[in-house]
Design a protein around this motif. Structure first.
Motif, short mmCIF file in Angstrom:
data_model
loop_
_atom_site.label_atom_id
_atom_site.label_comp_id
_atom_site.label_asym_id
_atom_site.label_seq_id
_atom_site.Cartn_x
_atom_site.Cartn_y
_atom_site.Cartn_z
N GLY A 1 0.82 -1.21 0.00
CA GLY A 1 0.00 0.00 0.00
C GLY A 1 0.85 1.26 0.00
N ALA A 2 1.86 1.29 0.85
CA ALA A 2 2.75 2.45 0.90
C ALA A 2 3.53 2.59 -0.41
CB ALA A 2 3.71 2.34 2.09
N ALA A 3 3.96 1.47 -0.97
CA ALA A 3 4.70 1.50 -2.23
C ALA A 3 3.84 2.06 -3.35
CB ALA A 3 5.20 0.11 -2.59
N ALA A 4 2.57 1.69 -3.38
CA ALA A 4 1.67 2.20 -4.42
C ALA A 4 1.51 3.72 -4.30
CB ALA A 4 0.31 1.52 -4.33
N MET A 5 1.34 4.20 -3.09
CA MET A 5 1.19 5.65 -2.90
C MET A 5 2.45 6.39 -3.33
SD MET A 5 -1.07 5.87 0.56
CE MET A 5 -1.37 7.62 0.36
N CYS A 6 3.61 5.86 -2.97
CA CYS A 6 4.87 6.48 -3.38
C CYS A 6 5.02 6.45 -4.89
CB CYS A 6 6.05 5.75 -2.74
SG CYS A 6 6.16 5.96 -0.98
N GLY A 7 4.71 5.32 -5.47
CA GLY A 7 4.84 5.20 -6.93
C GLY A 7 3.94 6.16 -7.67
N HIS A 8 2.74 6.39 -7.15
CA HIS A 8 1.85 7.36 -7.79
C HIS A 8 2.45 8.76 -7.71
CE1 HIS A 8 -1.34 4.65 -8.86
NE2 HIS A 8 -1.41 4.19 -7.64
N ALA A 9 3.08 9.08 -6.59
CA ALA A 9 3.74 10.38 -6.46
C ALA A 9 4.90 10.47 -7.45
CB ALA A 9 4.24 10.60 -5.03
N PHE A 10 5.71 9.41 -7.56
CA PHE A 10 6.83 9.42 -8.50
C PHE A 10 6.32 9.58 -9.94
CE2 PHE A 10 9.22 6.39 -5.41
CZ PHE A 10 9.53 7.45 -4.59
N PHE A 11 5.25 8.86 -10.26
CA PHE A 11 4.68 8.94 -11.61
C PHE A 11 4.17 10.35 -11.90
CE2 PHE A 11 1.26 8.57 -14.71
CZ PHE A 11 1.91 7.91 -15.73
N SER A 12 3.50 10.92 -10.92
CA SER A 12 2.99 12.28 -11.09
C SER A 12 4.13 13.27 -11.28
CB SER A 12 2.14 12.67 -9.88
OG SER A 12 1.66 13.97 -10.01
N MET A 13 5.20 13.10 -10.51
CA MET A 13 6.37 13.97 -10.66
C MET A 13 6.97 13.84 -12.06
SD MET A 13 8.14 13.26 -6.96
CE MET A 13 9.63 14.22 -7.22
N ALA A 14 7.07 12.62 -12.54
CA ALA A 14 7.68 12.37 -13.85
C ALA A 14 6.81 12.89 -14.99
CB ALA A 14 7.93 10.88 -14.03
N SER A 15 5.52 13.02 -14.75
CA SER A 15 4.59 13.48 -15.78
C SER A 15 4.56 14.99 -15.92
CB SER A 15 3.18 12.98 -15.47
OG SER A 15 3.17 11.57 -15.43
N ARG A 16 5.17 15.69 -14.98
CA ARG A 16 5.15 17.16 -15.02
C ARG A 16 6.21 17.65 -16.00
NH1 ARG A 16 2.37 19.25 -10.41
NH2 ARG A 16 1.61 17.49 -9.21
N PRO A 17 5.88 18.68 -16.78
CA PRO A 17 6.84 19.16 -17.78
C PRO A 17 8.17 19.63 -17.21
CG PRO A 17 4.70 20.24 -18.02
CD PRO A 17 4.64 19.39 -16.79
N ALA A 18 8.17 20.18 -16.00
CA ALA A 18 9.42 20.72 -15.44
C ALA A 18 10.28 19.64 -14.80
CB ALA A 18 9.10 21.80 -14.41
N TYR A 19 9.79 18.42 -14.72
CA TYR A 19 10.50 17.34 -14.05
C TYR A 19 11.64 16.84 -14.93
CZ TYR A 19 11.30 12.86 -11.74
OH TYR A 19 11.85 11.80 -11.10
N SER A 20 12.82 16.74 -14.37
CA SER A 20 13.92 16.14 -15.11
C SER A 20 13.86 14.64 -14.91
CB SER A 20 15.27 16.69 -14.63
OG SER A 20 15.67 16.07 -13.45
N HIS A 21 14.44 13.87 -15.82
CA HIS A 21 14.38 12.41 -15.74
C HIS A 21 15.04 11.88 -14.48
CE1 HIS A 21 14.02 8.33 -17.05
NE2 HIS A 21 15.32 8.15 -17.02
#
Length: 142
Positions: A111-131
C-alpha cells in the motif's frame, strides 16, 4: 540507471538518499513538484515505506552508493515492488514484497509503495521534471 523508467529510477534514488541521510532532499523534491498539502502526503507515504524497510524488512537491504550508476538485487526488487504496486499488479507486487518482507509486512508495504509510486509517476509526468530526481549521479562505480 539511465535505462530505468522514471518510477523505478525515483524509487532507487530516493531509497539511497533516505538511507544516506539525505531525507531533506526527498522533501525538497516533493515540495518542488507538488503543492504543500500533496507534498506532505507524498512525504508521509515515503516515510511509511522507509520505516517498513528499516524496521520490518527480512534483513537490511543492500544498497549501492548514492552516486553509483548500477543497482543491485535488493534495489531492483524494491523498485519493482513500487512499480508493480503503482500499476495495480497485485501478484507481482506481492512477489517482490515477499522478497523483502514477511507476509503480513509485505501486504502493508504494498500500500505504501503504491502511494509512493503514484507520487513518482505524477512527478515524472510534469513538464518541469527532469528524468533524474534530485542531483544527477556521477559516473562513479560504487
Amino acid at each position: 540507471m539511465s535505462e530505468l523508467p522514471p518510477v523505478e529510477l525515483a524509487a532507487i534514488l530516493y531509497l539511497r538518499h533516505w538511507f544516506s541521510g539525505n531525507q531533506e532532499q526527498v522533501w525538497d523534491d516533493f515540495s518542488k513538484a507538488f503543492d504543500r498539502a500533496d507534498a506532505a502526503v507524498a512525504m508521509a507515504s515515503f516515510e511509511d515505506l522507509m520505516r517498513a524497510v528499516q524496521h520490518n524488512a527480512r534483513r537490511p537491504l543492500m544498497r549501492h552508493s548514492l552516486d553509483c550508476e548500477c543497482f543491485g538485487g535488493d534495489e531492483c526488487a524494491f523498485a519493482q515492488l513500487v512499480s508493480a504496486a503503482t500499476g495495480g499488479d497485485e501478484h507481482d507486487a506481492m512477489t517482490f514484497a515477499l522478497h523483502l518482507f514477511d507476509g503480513v509486512q509485505a501486504k502493508c508495504a504494498i500500500g505504501a509503495a503504491a502511494m509512493c509510486g503514484h507520487a513518482f509517476f505524477s512527478m515524472a509526468s510534469r513538464p518541469a521534471y527532469s528524468h533524474t530526481p534530485t542531483h544527477p549521479t556521477s559516473p562513479l562505480k560504487h
